[in-house]
Design a protein around this motif. Structure first.
Motif, PDB file in Angstrom:
ATOM      1  N   ARG A 112      65.732 -17.485  49.543  1.00 39.40           N
ATOM      2  CA  ARG A 112      66.464 -18.270  50.552  1.00 39.40           C
ATOM      3  C   ARG A 112      67.030 -17.329  51.626  1.00 39.40           C
ATOM      4  O   ARG A 112      67.119 -17.683  52.792  1.00 39.40           O
ATOM      5  CB  ARG A 112      67.615 -19.031  49.889  1.00 39.40           C
ATOM      6  N   GLU A 113      67.373 -16.113  51.179  1.00 38.10           N
ATOM      7  CA  GLU A 113      68.018 -15.161  52.079  1.00 38.10           C
ATOM      8  C   GLU A 113      67.098 -14.736  53.225  1.00 38.10           C
ATOM      9  O   GLU A 113      67.551 -14.407  54.313  1.00 38.10           O
ATOM     10  CB  GLU A 113      68.470 -13.923  51.297  1.00 38.10           C
ATOM     11  N   GLU A 114      65.778 -14.748  52.972  1.00 37.00           N
ATOM     12  CA  GLU A 114      64.842 -14.292  54.006  1.00 37.00           C
ATOM     13  C   GLU A 114      64.777 -15.230  55.209  1.00 37.00           C
ATOM     14  O   GLU A 114      64.169 -14.906  56.222  1.00 37.00           O
ATOM     15  CB  GLU A 114      63.443 -14.119  53.393  1.00 37.00           C
ATOM     16  N   LEU A 115      65.406 -16.394  55.082  1.00 32.37           N
ATOM     17  CA  LEU A 115      65.363 -17.363  56.178  1.00 32.37           C
ATOM     18  C   LEU A 115      66.460 -17.129  57.207  1.00 32.37           C
ATOM     19  O   LEU A 115      66.508 -17.796  58.233  1.00 32.37           O
ATOM     20  CB  LEU A 115      65.536 -18.786  55.610  1.00 32.37           C
ATOM     21  N   ILE A 116      67.312 -16.158  56.934  1.00 37.31           N
ATOM     22  CA  ILE A 116      68.560 -16.057  57.718  1.00 37.31           C
ATOM     23  C   ILE A 116      68.349 -15.932  59.227  1.00 37.31           C
ATOM     24  O   ILE A 116      68.997 -16.625  60.005  1.00 37.31           O
ATOM     25  CB  ILE A 116      69.474 -14.920  57.189  1.00 37.31           C
ATOM     26  N   GLY A 117      67.435 -15.045  59.646  1.00 37.99           N
ATOM     27  CA  GLY A 117      67.278 -14.775  61.078  1.00 37.99           C
ATOM     28  C   GLY A 117      66.991 -16.034  61.864  1.00 37.99           C
ATOM     29  O   GLY A 117      67.687 -16.361  62.836  1.00 37.99           O
ATOM     30  N   THR A 118      65.982 -16.783  61.444  1.00 40.78           N
ATOM     31  CA  THR A 118      65.595 -17.982  62.178  1.00 40.78           C
ATOM     32  C   THR A 118      66.640 -19.087  62.024  1.00 40.78           C
ATOM     33  O   THR A 118      67.060 -19.715  63.006  1.00 40.78           O
ATOM     34  CB  THR A 118      64.249 -18.520  61.637  1.00 40.78           C
ATOM     35  N   ASN A 119      67.054 -19.301  60.779  1.00 44.75           N
ATOM     36  CA  ASN A 119      67.922 -20.459  60.549  1.00 44.75           C
ATOM     37  C   ASN A 119      69.323 -20.295  61.136  1.00 44.75           C
ATOM     38  O   ASN A 119      69.952 -21.288  61.518  1.00 44.75           O
ATOM     39  CB  ASN A 119      67.970 -20.798  59.052  1.00 44.75           C
ATOM     40  N   ALA A 120      69.818 -19.066  61.242  1.00 37.47           N
ATOM     41  CA  ALA A 120      71.154 -18.879  61.819  1.00 37.47           C
ATOM     42  C   ALA A 120      71.184 -19.397  63.259  1.00 37.47           C
ATOM     43  O   ALA A 120      72.122 -20.101  63.655  1.00 37.47           O
ATOM     44  CB  ALA A 120      71.556 -17.408  61.769  1.00 37.47           C
ATOM     45  N   GLY A 121      70.169 -19.068  64.032  1.00 37.05           N
ATOM     46  CA  GLY A 121      70.118 -19.525  65.422  1.00 37.05           C
ATOM     47  C   GLY A 121      70.062 -21.040  65.499  1.00 37.05           C
ATOM     48  O   GLY A 121      70.774 -21.672  66.306  1.00 37.05           O
ATOM     49  N   ILE A 122      69.235 -21.622  64.641  1.00 36.15           N
ATOM     50  CA  ILE A 122      69.078 -23.092  64.655  1.00 36.15           C
ATOM     51  C   ILE A 122      70.388 -23.770  64.245  1.00 36.15           C
ATOM     52  O   ILE A 122      70.879 -24.682  64.922  1.00 36.15           O
ATOM     53  CB  ILE A 122      67.926 -23.519  63.707  1.00 36.15           C
ATOM     54  N   VAL A 123      70.980 -23.297  63.144  1.00 40.44           N
ATOM     55  CA  VAL A 123      72.188 -23.952  62.628  1.00 40.44           C
ATOM     56  C   VAL A 123      73.338 -23.835  63.631  1.00 40.44           C
ATOM     57  O   VAL A 123      74.046 -24.807  63.913  1.00 40.44           O
ATOM     58  CB  VAL A 123      72.577 -23.376  61.246  1.00 40.44           C
ATOM     59  N   LYS A 124      73.485 -22.662  64.218  1.00 44.04           N
ATOM     60  CA  LYS A 124      74.567 -22.463  65.189  1.00 44.04           C
ATOM     61  C   LYS A 124      74.432 -23.461  66.348  1.00 44.04           C
ATOM     62  O   LYS A 124      75.396 -24.113  66.740  1.00 44.04           O
ATOM     63  CB  LYS A 124      74.506 -21.025  65.717  1.00 44.04           C
TER      64      LYS A 124
END
Ligand code: APR
Length: 309
Positions: free
Chosen positions: A88-100
């Motif tokens: 799950r941790e490997e998703l951080i880069g992409t998902n942080a931008g989307i979630v923000k």
């Protein structure tokens, strides 16, 4: 009651369907960035209304936040899912931008909403939402622990050969394969400890199956699971909109509770119309406290990546 689900993919659409089948709202808005996708899912869902007998109107929109205005609950599922072999941790880069960006756009038109975070890595996405939104901490809830606990109960019921409805069991800590803590000591089967029926080896097996529960499904299906994540999100929404005060393990901002500061982690909380209302103290023993501390350190390391993004 108006509820918005952001992301009309596997988890978002399943969560939305559970919400409409429970008639938790008179209007549910499904929003996705992919042109026509949410509109199609919404139309399909509306065409089941006469079959399932629900009255909620589902509206699908492409990135139109105005349509979500005045929502009382916003569920965030947008982002990449896991692929086999991924953490799950490997998703951080992409998902942080989307979630923000989706949290900011949603709150602009629904400033009073309670926000539920499902996107992964969920602990870090919840922390990002708390820090980035400026909302009171009680109005941001990460969903992971409900899902992990439902998997824990599933594996316990298989080992005990009993119905899940006779079990009580919680997973606290992080929502990662190595950070979650299935609390075997506190798990019970009709008010008796499960250790009365299962050996230490059997309990260890249940615990490790629970921890890799999501990865097992990703390996089988080829992408993240959706039935249990969607249903877990809907159970959380039900407790909010019906002010049920149910106790669920959820990822919330800790300010000294469980010995942690400035982090979002899974702990048991009551859930009602104001979001999470009270943190319950499980009185962890020494080894459980040590596991919680270890989990917090791993999640904190993950959160520190946000600063570099
Ligand atoms: N705004 C709105 N929707 C978006 C955006 C965005 N900025 N970016 C992506 N999406 C949408 C995609 O178009 C897609 O329809 O989010 C949806 C995600 O759906 P899936 O790819 O099917 O992923 P899903 O299995 O639903 O998982 C979503 O939940 O459990 C977690 O790890 C999982 O982080 C993942 C999330």
């Amino acid at each position: 009651m108006k509820i918005t689900v952001i992301g009309a993919g596997n988890v978002g659409a399943t969560c939305a369907e559970s919400i409409v089948r429970m008639e938790l709202a008179n209007e549910l808005v499904l929003l996705d960035i992919r042109e026509g996708f949410a509109e199609g899912k919404a139309m399909d869902m509306n065409q089941t209304a006469s079959l399932h007998g629900f009255h909620t109107k589902v509206r699908g929109v492409t990135n139109d936040y105005k349509a979500t205005a005045g929502s009382e609950v916003i569920v965030i599922t947008s982002g990449l899912p896991r692929k086999p072999g991924m953490t799950r941790e490997e998703l951080i880069g992409t998902n942080a931008g989307i979630v923000k960006s989706v949290v900011a756009q949603s709150l602009e038109v629904s400033p009073e909403a309670v926000v539920v975070i499902i996107s992964n890595p969920m602990d870090t996405m919840t922390y990002l939402a708390v820090k980035g939104s400026g909302l009171p901490k009680n109005r941001i809830i990460g969903m992971g622990g409900i899902l992990d606990s439902s998997r824990f109960k599933y594996y316990l019921s298989e080992a005990l050969n009993c119905p899940v409805s006779d079990l009580q069991a919680s997973v606290i800590g992080g929502h990662g394969d190595t950070t979650m803590i299935p609390l075997t000591r506190l798990a019970s089967y009709q008010s008796t400890p499960v250790s009365n029926y299962l050996s230490a080896e059997e309990l260890d097996q249940v615990k490790s199956s629970t921890m890799v529960g999501g990865a097992t499904l990703t390996g089988l299906i080829g992408t993240s699971a959706w039935y249990a994540p969607g249903a877990s999100g809907a159970a959380l929404v039900a407790s909010i909109v019906n002010d049920q005060k149910r106790i669920f393990p959820c990822c919330v901002y800790l300010d000294g509770e469980y010995g942690q500061h400035d982090i979002c982690l899974g702990v048991p909380v009551t859930i009602g119309k104001n979001g999470w209302e009270k943190i319950i103290d499980y009185n962890l023993n020494e080894s459980e406290n040590a596991a919680f501390e270890k989990s917090a350190n791993a999640v904190r390391a993950m959160n520190s990546v946000l600063a570099d993004l």
